[in-house]
Design an enzyme around this catalytic site. Structure first.
Site, PDB file in Angstrom:
ATOM      1  N   ASN A 147      13.457   4.254   3.907  1.00  0.00           N
ATOM      2  CA  ASN A 147      12.514   3.256   4.409  1.00  0.00           C
ATOM      3  C   ASN A 147      11.411   3.962   5.185  1.00  0.00           C
ATOM      4  OD1 ASN A 147      11.592   0.588   5.270  1.00  0.00           O
ATOM      5  ND2 ASN A 147      12.461   1.060   7.279  1.00  0.00           N
ATOM      6  N   LEU A 206      19.343  -6.357   5.156  1.00  0.00           N
ATOM      7  CA  LEU A 206      20.333  -6.189   4.085  1.00  0.00           C
ATOM      8  C   LEU A 206      21.733  -6.187   4.682  1.00  0.00           C
ATOM      9  CD1 LEU A 206      18.203  -3.505   2.260  1.00  0.00           C
ATOM     10  CD2 LEU A 206      18.724  -5.800   1.381  1.00  0.00           C
ATOM     11  N   GLU A 251       1.017   7.002   7.052  1.00  0.00           N
ATOM     12  CA  GLU A 251       2.145   6.557   6.212  1.00  0.00           C
ATOM     13  C   GLU A 251       1.917   6.934   4.762  1.00  0.00           C
ATOM     14  OE1 GLU A 251       3.663   2.540   6.773  1.00  0.00           O
ATOM     15  OE2 GLU A 251       2.518   2.382   8.626  1.00  0.00           O
ATOM     16  N   MET A 288      10.701  -6.988   3.763  1.00  0.00           N
ATOM     17  CA  MET A 288      10.986  -7.673   5.022  1.00  0.00           C
ATOM     18  C   MET A 288      12.272  -8.500   4.975  1.00  0.00           C
ATOM     19  SD  MET A 288       8.550  -6.587   6.846  1.00  0.00           S
ATOM     20  CE  MET A 288       8.446  -7.629   8.286  1.00  0.00           C
ATOM     21  N   ARG A 289      13.330  -7.924   4.455  1.00  0.00           N
ATOM     22  CA  ARG A 289      14.626  -8.620   4.454  1.00  0.00           C
ATOM     23  C   ARG A 289      15.664  -7.707   5.085  1.00  0.00           C
ATOM     24  NH1 ARG A 289      14.867 -13.511   4.406  1.00  0.00           N
ATOM     25  NH2 ARG A 289      17.011 -13.535   3.685  1.00  0.00           N
ATOM     26  N   ASP A 341      15.904  -0.344  11.305  1.00  0.00           N
ATOM     27  CA  ASP A 341      15.075   0.841  11.516  1.00  0.00           C
ATOM     28  C   ASP A 341      15.855   1.997  12.135  1.00  0.00           C
ATOM     29  OD1 ASP A 341      12.826  -0.502  10.447  1.00  0.00           O
ATOM     30  OD2 ASP A 341      12.473  -1.460  12.375  1.00  0.00           O
ATOM     31  N   HIS A 384       8.884   3.291   8.508  1.00  0.00           N
ATOM     32  CA  HIS A 384       8.663   2.414   9.665  1.00  0.00           C
ATOM     33  C   HIS A 384       7.476   2.961  10.453  1.00  0.00           C
ATOM     34  CE1 HIS A 384       9.527  -0.383  12.858  1.00  0.00           C
ATOM     35  NE2 HIS A 384       9.402   0.613  13.717  1.00  0.00           N
ATOM     36  N   SER A 405       0.832  -1.213   0.000  1.00  0.00           N
ATOM     37  CA  SER A 405       0.000   0.000   0.000  1.00  0.00           C
ATOM     38  C   SER A 405       0.868   1.265   0.000  1.00  0.00           C
ATOM     39  CB  SER A 405      -0.979  -0.002   1.173  1.00  0.00           C
ATOM     40  OG  SER A 405      -0.317   0.121   2.400  1.00  0.00           O
ATOM     41  N   ASN A 406       2.015   1.235   0.647  1.00  0.00           N
ATOM     42  CA  ASN A 406       2.907   2.401   0.586  1.00  0.00           C
ATOM     43  C   ASN A 406       3.485   2.563  -0.816  1.00  0.00           C
ATOM     44  OD1 ASN A 406       3.314   3.906   3.230  1.00  0.00           O
ATOM     45  ND2 ASN A 406       3.351   1.757   3.892  1.00  0.00           N
TER      46      ASN A 406
HETATM   47  C1  GRF Z   1       4.003  -0.570   6.690  1.00  0.00           C
HETATM   48  O1  GRF Z   1       3.379  -0.412   7.937  1.00  0.00           O
HETATM   49  C2  GRF Z   1       5.423  -0.057   6.733  1.00  0.00           C
HETATM   50  O2  GRF Z   1       5.583   1.035   7.601  1.00  0.00           O
HETATM   51  C3  GRF Z   1       6.184  -1.241   7.262  1.00  0.00           C
HETATM   52  O3  GRF Z   1       5.564  -2.353   6.664  1.00  0.00           O
HETATM   53  C4  GRF Z   1       4.221  -2.035   6.336  1.00  0.00           C
HETATM   54  C5  GRF Z   1       4.067  -2.292   4.868  1.00  0.00           C
HETATM   55  O4  GRF Z   1       2.744  -2.113   4.426  1.00  0.00           O
HETATM   56  N1  GRF Z   1       7.600  -1.105   6.983  1.00  0.00           N
HETATM   57  P1  GRF Z   1       2.473  -1.999   2.881  1.00  0.00           P
HETATM   58  O5  GRF Z   1       3.052  -3.237   2.228  1.00  0.00           O
HETATM   59  O6  GRF Z   1       3.110  -0.749   2.384  1.00  0.00           O
HETATM   60  O7  GRF Z   1       0.973  -1.960   2.749  1.00  0.00           O
END
Ligand code: GRF
Length: 215
Positions: free
Chosen positions: A109, A95, A176, A92-93, A147, A111, A15-16
């Site tokens: 990034n 680095l 976000e 979600m890796r 983070d 967070h 979604s971001n």
């Molecule tokens: C978000 O809450 C972001 O801050 C975190 O992981 C989530 C990812 O959500 N790092 P999306 O895949 O962007 O919907």
């Protein structure tokens, strides 16, 4: 400043990523999206990126014997796409230090907490347990420690009586989707300078306080 050539790295919902794509395609951020890459073949965000007409690529981390091998392939994929700037968006890796050194100050990034509070996983549960009254999100340059890194922008939202993880996560996620395009726009327009471990941001703003509970 030269137009950014972006790669967006995702692992899931995306979604971001969609918020960044929308802002770039609407012309409110002066950047070209060269690639959306996921380490998870099933990432929901991939189909959204393809539907938006973007190049997508899957690099399954399980195909690689080590983190170094995966990061070398990731680096190659970014170069092949001619990307010069990377947005992590739910990627979600972890680095490796070598990869991060190559992309230092060219990778940001988002967070879902007001860093340096609550880095890592389960941020919303930990924020509720700590009884904080403001939660939020942070866009930052990426450093080795999870983070961490120079903070570009933050948005705060209230933690309300009765909140659970899901309700707080939804409120933060809406913030976000506003914050990430704003932060990327600042970078793309040359208004962010990294000075050691701080990001200096050139903007005009107001000096009001955020109060929760409100007065
Ligand atoms: C978000 O809450 C972001 O801050 C975190 O992981 C989530 C990812 O959500 N790092 P999306 O895949 O962007 O919907």
């Amino acid at each position: 400043m030269a137009r950014l050539k972006l790669a967006i790295l995702i692992s899931g919902r995306g979604s971001n990523m969609r918020a960044l794509v929308a802002a770039c395609q609407a012309g409110s951020i002066d950047a070209e999206i060269r690639l959306v890459l996921s380490n998870q073949p099933q990432a929901e965000g991939l189909s959204h990126a393809a539907a938006a007409g973007l190049a997508t690529r899957v690099l399954p981390h399980r195909d690689f014997a080590s983190r170094d091998d995966f990061d070398a392939a990731l680096d190659r994929a970014l170069r092949e796409a001619e990307a010069d700037f990377v947005c992590l968006a739910g990627f979600m890796r972890l680095l490796t230090a070598g990869f991060l050194a190559r992309w230092r100050d060219r990778m940001i990034n988002i967070h879902p907490s007001l860093l340096p509070a609550f880095p890592g996983l389960d941020t919303h549960r930990r924020a509720i347990e700590a009884g904080v009254k403001l939660a939020g999100c942070t866009v930052h340059y990426v450093r080795f420690e999870t983070d961490s890194g120079p903070i570009i922008a933050q948005a705060a939202v209230p933690v309300l009586p009765g909140d659970d993880e899901a309700s707080l996560a939804a409120r933060v996620l809406a913030a976000e989707h506003r914050l990430y395009p704003l932060a990327l726009g600042l970078v793309a327009s040359g208004r962010v300078k990294v000075d050691g471990e701080r990001a200096l941001v050139d903007f005009e703003g107001h000096a009001g306080a955020l109060l929760n509970p409100p007065d």
